[in-house]
Structure formats: structure tokens, C-alpha cells
Design a protein around this motif. Sequence first.
Motif, PDB file in Angstrom:
ATOM      1  N   TYR A 140       0.853  -1.182   0.000  1.00  0.00           N
ATOM      2  CA  TYR A 140       0.000   0.000   0.000  1.00  0.00           C
ATOM      3  C   TYR A 140       0.894   1.238   0.000  1.00  0.00           C
ATOM      4  O   TYR A 140       1.450   1.609   1.026  1.00  0.00           O
ATOM      5  N   ALA A 143       3.292   3.084  -3.369  1.00  0.00           N
ATOM      6  CA  ALA A 143       4.271   2.565  -4.331  1.00  0.00           C
ATOM      7  C   ALA A 143       5.490   3.474  -4.463  1.00  0.00           C
ATOM      8  O   ALA A 143       5.948   3.756  -5.564  1.00  0.00           O
ATOM      9  N   GLY A 144       6.025   3.927  -3.343  1.00  0.00           N
ATOM     10  CA  GLY A 144       7.171   4.843  -3.388  1.00  0.00           C
ATOM     11  C   GLY A 144       8.500   4.122  -3.382  1.00  0.00           C
ATOM     12  O   GLY A 144       8.602   2.954  -3.789  1.00  0.00           O
ATOM     13  N   SER A 145       9.545   4.827  -2.890  1.00  0.00           N
ATOM     14  CA  SER A 145      10.889   4.262  -2.978  1.00  0.00           C
ATOM     15  C   SER A 145      11.078   3.082  -2.023  1.00  0.00           C
ATOM     16  O   SER A 145      11.778   2.124  -2.365  1.00  0.00           O
ATOM     17  N   ALA A 205       8.737   0.986  -1.049  1.00  0.00           N
ATOM     18  CA  ALA A 205       8.008  -0.137  -1.655  1.00  0.00           C
ATOM     19  C   ALA A 205       8.868  -0.769  -2.746  1.00  0.00           C
ATOM     20  O   ALA A 205       9.016  -1.996  -2.806  1.00  0.00           O
ATOM     21  N   VAL A 239      -0.559  -1.056  -4.764  1.00  0.00           N
ATOM     22  CA  VAL A 239      -1.553  -0.010  -5.035  1.00  0.00           C
ATOM     23  C   VAL A 239      -1.029   1.333  -4.523  1.00  0.00           C
ATOM     24  O   VAL A 239      -0.139   1.379  -3.692  1.00  0.00           O
ATOM     25  N   ASN A 240      -1.607   2.395  -5.082  1.00  0.00           N
ATOM     26  CA  ASN A 240      -1.166   3.752  -4.785  1.00  0.00           C
ATOM     27  C   ASN A 240      -2.382   4.605  -4.468  1.00  0.00           C
ATOM     28  O   ASN A 240      -3.506   4.180  -4.676  1.00  0.00           O
ATOM     29  N   SER A 258      -2.956   7.744  -6.119  1.00  0.00           N
ATOM     30  CA  SER A 258      -3.452   8.237  -7.408  1.00  0.00           C
ATOM     31  C   SER A 258      -2.482   8.023  -8.564  1.00  0.00           C
ATOM     32  O   SER A 258      -2.893   8.037  -9.714  1.00  0.00           O
ATOM     33  N   ALA A 283       3.380   1.472   3.186  1.00  0.00           N
ATOM     34  CA  ALA A 283       4.614   2.199   2.838  1.00  0.00           C
ATOM     35  C   ALA A 283       4.273   3.595   2.328  1.00  0.00           C
ATOM     36  O   ALA A 283       4.748   4.016   1.282  1.00  0.00           O
ATOM     37  N   VAL A 284       3.430   4.306   3.088  1.00  0.00           N
ATOM     38  CA  VAL A 284       3.085   5.691   2.727  1.00  0.00           C
ATOM     39  C   VAL A 284       3.865   6.634   3.653  1.00  0.00           C
ATOM     40  O   VAL A 284       4.431   6.210   4.652  1.00  0.00           O
ATOM     41  N   LYS A 285       3.883   7.922   3.336  1.00  0.00           N
ATOM     42  CA  LYS A 285       4.566   8.900   4.184  1.00  0.00           C
ATOM     43  C   LYS A 285       3.840   8.997   5.533  1.00  0.00           C
ATOM     44  O   LYS A 285       2.617   8.812   5.587  1.00  0.00           O
ATOM     45  N   PRO A 286       4.556   9.348   6.614  1.00  0.00           N
ATOM     46  CA  PRO A 286       3.904   9.429   7.925  1.00  0.00           C
ATOM     47  C   PRO A 286       2.637  10.298   7.928  1.00  0.00           C
ATOM     48  O   PRO A 286       1.639   9.935   8.535  1.00  0.00           O
ATOM     49  N   VAL A 316       6.488   2.755   8.238  1.00  0.00           N
ATOM     50  CA  VAL A 316       6.273   4.198   8.433  1.00  0.00           C
ATOM     51  C   VAL A 316       6.964   4.677   9.708  1.00  0.00           C
ATOM     52  O   VAL A 316       6.682   4.179  10.806  1.00  0.00           O
ATOM     53  N   MET A 339      11.627  -0.268  11.226  1.00  0.00           N
ATOM     54  CA  MET A 339      12.313   0.970  10.862  1.00  0.00           C
ATOM     55  C   MET A 339      13.489   0.626   9.960  1.00  0.00           C
ATOM     56  O   MET A 339      14.565   0.258  10.428  1.00  0.00           O
ATOM     57  N   ASN A 364      16.128   1.605   6.497  1.00  0.00           N
ATOM     58  CA  ASN A 364      16.783   2.827   6.007  1.00  0.00           C
ATOM     59  C   ASN A 364      16.955   2.773   4.484  1.00  0.00           C
ATOM     60  O   ASN A 364      16.649   1.756   3.862  1.00  0.00           O
ATOM     61  N   THR A 365      17.428   3.883   3.906  1.00  0.00           N
ATOM     62  CA  THR A 365      17.454   3.985   2.436  1.00  0.00           C
ATOM     63  C   THR A 365      18.366   2.955   1.775  1.00  0.00           C
ATOM     64  O   THR A 365      18.148   2.617   0.616  1.00  0.00           O
TER      65      THR A 365
HETATM   66  N1  LIG Z   1      12.682   5.977   1.787  1.00  0.00           N
HETATM   67  C1  LIG Z   1      13.343   5.471   2.805  1.00  0.00           C
HETATM   68  O1  LIG Z   1      14.518   5.187   2.765  1.00  0.00           O
HETATM   69  C2  LIG Z   1      12.660   5.159   4.096  1.00  0.00           C
HETATM   70  C3  LIG Z   1      13.450   4.727   5.184  1.00  0.00           C
HETATM   71  C4  LIG Z   1      12.797   4.376   6.361  1.00  0.00           C
HETATM   72  C5  LIG Z   1      11.424   4.457   6.455  1.00  0.00           C
HETATM   73  N2  LIG Z   1      10.723   4.919   5.375  1.00  0.00           N
HETATM   74  C6  LIG Z   1       9.295   5.052   5.499  1.00  0.00           C
HETATM   75  O2  LIG Z   1       8.692   4.517   4.350  1.00  0.00           O
HETATM   76  C7  LIG Z   1       7.495   5.225   4.101  1.00  0.00           C
HETATM   77  C8  LIG Z   1       7.392   5.485   2.632  1.00  0.00           C
HETATM   78  O3  LIG Z   1       8.487   6.301   2.254  1.00  0.00           O
HETATM   79  P1  LIG Z   1       8.860   6.497   0.735  1.00  0.00           P
HETATM   80  O4  LIG Z   1      10.146   7.222   0.724  1.00  0.00           O
HETATM   81  O5  LIG Z   1       8.761   5.183   0.035  1.00  0.00           O
HETATM   82  O6  LIG Z   1       7.662   7.446   0.284  1.00  0.00           O
HETATM   83  P2  LIG Z   1       7.255   7.945  -1.185  1.00  0.00           P
HETATM   84  O7  LIG Z   1       8.335   7.584  -2.135  1.00  0.00           O
HETATM   85  O8  LIG Z   1       6.797   9.348  -1.062  1.00  0.00           O
HETATM   86  O9  LIG Z   1       5.981   7.058  -1.520  1.00  0.00           O
HETATM   87  C9  LIG Z   1       4.778   7.109  -0.791  1.00  0.00           C
HETATM   88  C10 LIG Z   1       3.711   6.435  -1.624  1.00  0.00           C
HETATM   89  O10 LIG Z   1       2.526   6.349  -0.833  1.00  0.00           O
HETATM   90  C11 LIG Z   1       1.407   6.533  -1.685  1.00  0.00           C
HETATM   91  N3  LIG Z   1       0.238   6.918  -0.871  1.00  0.00           N
HETATM   92  C12 LIG Z   1       0.074   8.000  -0.089  1.00  0.00           C
HETATM   93  N4  LIG Z   1      -1.164   7.974   0.501  1.00  0.00           N
HETATM   94  C13 LIG Z   1      -1.778   6.843   0.066  1.00  0.00           C
HETATM   95  C14 LIG Z   1      -3.037   6.263   0.303  1.00  0.00           C
HETATM   96  N5  LIG Z   1      -3.940   6.836   1.101  1.00  0.00           N
HETATM   97  N6  LIG Z   1      -3.326   5.100  -0.312  1.00  0.00           N
HETATM   98  C15 LIG Z   1      -2.431   4.491  -1.123  1.00  0.00           C
HETATM   99  N7  LIG Z   1      -1.215   4.996  -1.399  1.00  0.00           N
HETATM  100  C16 LIG Z   1      -0.884   6.155  -0.804  1.00  0.00           C
HETATM  101  C17 LIG Z   1       1.848   7.586  -2.645  1.00  0.00           C
HETATM  102  O11 LIG Z   1       1.026   7.476  -3.793  1.00  0.00           O
HETATM  103  P3  LIG Z   1       0.688   8.744  -4.753  1.00  0.00           P
HETATM  104  O12 LIG Z   1       1.985   9.089  -5.412  1.00  0.00           O
HETATM  105  O13 LIG Z   1      -0.327   8.182  -5.690  1.00  0.00           O
HETATM  106  O14 LIG Z   1       0.157   9.821  -3.852  1.00  0.00           O
HETATM  107  C18 LIG Z   1       3.319   7.171  -2.895  1.00  0.00           C
HETATM  108  O15 LIG Z   1       3.418   6.241  -3.952  1.00  0.00           O
HETATM  109  C19 LIG Z   1       7.523   6.489   4.950  1.00  0.00           C
HETATM  110  O16 LIG Z   1       6.560   6.412   5.964  1.00  0.00           O
HETATM  111  C20 LIG Z   1       8.887   6.515   5.550  1.00  0.00           C
HETATM  112  O17 LIG Z   1       8.841   6.934   6.908  1.00  0.00           O
HETATM  113  C21 LIG Z   1      11.302   5.262   4.199  1.00  0.00           C
END
Ligand SMILES: NC(=O)c1ccc[n+]([C@@H]2O[C@H](COP(=O)([O-])OP(=O)(O)OC[C@H]3O[C@@H](n4cnc5c(N)ncnc54)[C@H](OP(=O)(O)O)[C@@H]3O)[C@@H](O)[C@H]2O)c1
Length: 293
Positions: A23, A25-27, A29, A50-51, A53, A89-92, A116, A137, A139-140
Motif C-alpha cells: 500500500y 508505491a514509493g521508494s 516499496a 496499489v497507490n 493516485s 509504505a506511505v509517508k507518515p 512508516v 524501521m 533505512n534507504t
Molecule cells: N525511503 C526510505 O529510505 C525510508 C526509510 C525508512 C522508512 N521509510 C518510510 O517509508 C514510508 C514510505 O516512504 P517512501 O520514501 O517510500 O515514500 P514515497 O516515495 O513518497 O511514496 C509514498 C507512496 O505512498 C502513496 N500513498 C500516499 N497515501 C496513500 C493512500 N492513502 N493510499 C495508497 N497509497 C498512498 C503515494 O502514492 P501517490 O503518489 O499516488 O500519492 C506514494 O506512492 C515512509 O513512511 C517513511 O517513513 C522510508
Amino acid sequence: MILMDNRHAHITDSFRSLRIGIYGAGSMAEAIIRGLTEKRLIAPDRIAVVNRSNTERLEELQRRYGVAADNSPQGKVQLLQAADIVLIAVKPKDAAGALAELKTCLRPGALLLSVVAGLSIATMQRIAGPVPVVRTMPNTSSSIGLGATGVCWSDETTVDQQEAALHLLQAVGYATVVAEHDLNMITGLSGSGPAYVYYLMEAMIAAGIDGGLSAEQARELTVQTVRGAAEMVRLTGEEPGELRRKVTSPGGTTAAAIETLEQYQFQQALRSAIHRAEARAQEMGEQIGRVTF
Ligand SMILES: NC(=O)c1ccc[n+]([C@@H]2O[C@H](COP(=O)([O-])OP(=O)(O)OC[C@H]3O[C@@H](n4cnc5c(N)ncnc54)[C@H](OP(=O)(O)O)[C@@H]3O)[C@@H](O)[C@H]2O)c1
């Protein structure tokens, strides 16, 4: 040994038979999808994503990894209802809304696995109901299979679910089980940790360039130095302090550099930074926890 091999074979086989719904589809995921598919831990068509939008992003992941995706309201619900593990895997800031939506899509007994930052087990269960939950938790560096992840779970999880969660996270690096209250510390240490190392590398590269090296030379020498130092600690099993003392001869160049770092209280600064990140993770978690539904 044979017992452990049998157990591992059991985990591997039962993991292959699961369906995973992702749930968001960001980085993060994508890092997990890449880890699972490259290591062939599960067939790509057993992973559905799924995402909110962004349909183009889903198509990209479908093309790249062969995973299933459907962003129509009905299709989304169907994919999520079929999942044994739903990875959130959505933003906090989007987490509370996503959990409220998920509450109606989770099938009984399905595991909710969150990456998250700051989102507590209590908050997830307050919004989504008393479902089995794994909180992590990462990391990147997970995106290149070298992640460092802390994991904890709720009492409702079964041993099979705990093992499946660890198996999934180990696809993208190292994962260790901790008590939930330690996850904020892990956020400060390894969650935000890559940024501290990048910050250190920025300074090393800048010093090299100031000293007359080309940008490329300074960059490559820095990258290899950081990589080599991390591998030395890992491969020798020696403590970083011991390795440092071994390369520091009295009156030598390294000793002169360390003395300068000590004048700037380098270690104290870094420790304070890590504890500040830990406190910030706590504050962010409390903010998410205050959202009402
Ligand atoms: N990136 C990292 O290295 C990292 C490290 C540790 C923890 N995290 C955690 O991982 C989580 C995701 O981070 P990310 O970097 O992967 O974020 P991201 O790249 O911004 O991706 C977030 C995704 O969530 C989707 N989304 C938002 N609201 C939604 C909803 N209601 N239903 C379905 N999809 C929804 C967005 O879709 P749309 O584009 O369609 O809006 C987007 O594809 C965060 O909570 C972060 O704290 C990330």
C-alpha cells in the motif's frame, strides 16, 4: 544443523505461498519489491501494489518487476483482500488516512507490516482494529540490499507471521528484532544514519578538493575509504576504536587529525545529533498518534 535447515526450508516454502499487498508505491516499496524479486523469494505475480493516485508509477513497477497492480477502487480492494501480508509504505502524514481505508480491506488474520517512521503499534491498531501488526524501521540502503532494519511485533502475530516478516526484511539487508520502545533509537542511529555518513563524506571530498585533488579523485578516494573502513569492521569483527588505535601512531598524521576532531568535540556532536533524531522520532510518533478517526 539439519533441524535449522528444515526450519529454513519451511519458512522459504511457506513464504512463497503467501500473497503480499503493498500500500503505497514509493521508494521504500520499490526497494522491497526489488529485494524480493531479485532474490526470487516469491513469484512477482504474488506481489500486488496499489497507490493513492499515481497510476503511471504502478505501471512502471509492473513493467520493471512483473508485479500485479490495479488502482481502480474495486481492483484495489480485491488485491488487498487477497493479501496475507499488507505492507504499509506511505509517508507518515498519510498513514492515518491510509490505515482508515485499509481497515475495510484487510481480510481476517492478515498481517499489517509498517515501514512508516514513528507510527506505533497502538496507533495502527486504534485505527485499523486489533489486527496482527509488525512495525519496522528500515533505512534507504534497503534500496541496494544493504538496509539496516529494526523490527517489533504485536502480541496478535503468529510465529509464522513473525518469521515471514523477518524473511521479507532480510531480502533488503540486515534486520534485528527489538522492543518497540527501541525503535526511536534505531530511527536516530540507522534510519537517519546514512545521512550522517553522507555528511562526513561531503566534508572529506571538500577537503580533498581544497587540497588540490580533482573532484573525481576526491570522490573516489572518499567512497573507497568509507567502504573499506566499514568492511574492515565487518570482516575483522574488531571494534572500530581498536582499529582506529591500530592506525594511529603517536605523533603521526592520523593522531594529528584525531586531536583536531577532538578539539571540535566530533564524537559528542554526533552522539547529540543521534539523540536529537531519536527525540524527533518520538515527537513525530506522538503527532501521528493524536490524529483522530
Ligand atoms: N525511503 C526510505 O529510505 C525510508 C526509510 C525508512 C522508512 N521509510 C518510510 O517509508 C514510508 C514510505 O516512504 P517512501 O520514501 O517510500 O515514500 P514515497 O516515495 O513518497 O511514496 C509514498 C507512496 O505512498 C502513496 N500513498 C500516499 N497515501 C496513500 C493512500 N492513502 N493510499 C495508497 N497509497 C498512498 C503515494 O502514492 P501517490 O503518489 O499516488 O500519492 C506514494 O506512492 C515512509 O513512511 C517513511 O517513513 C522510508
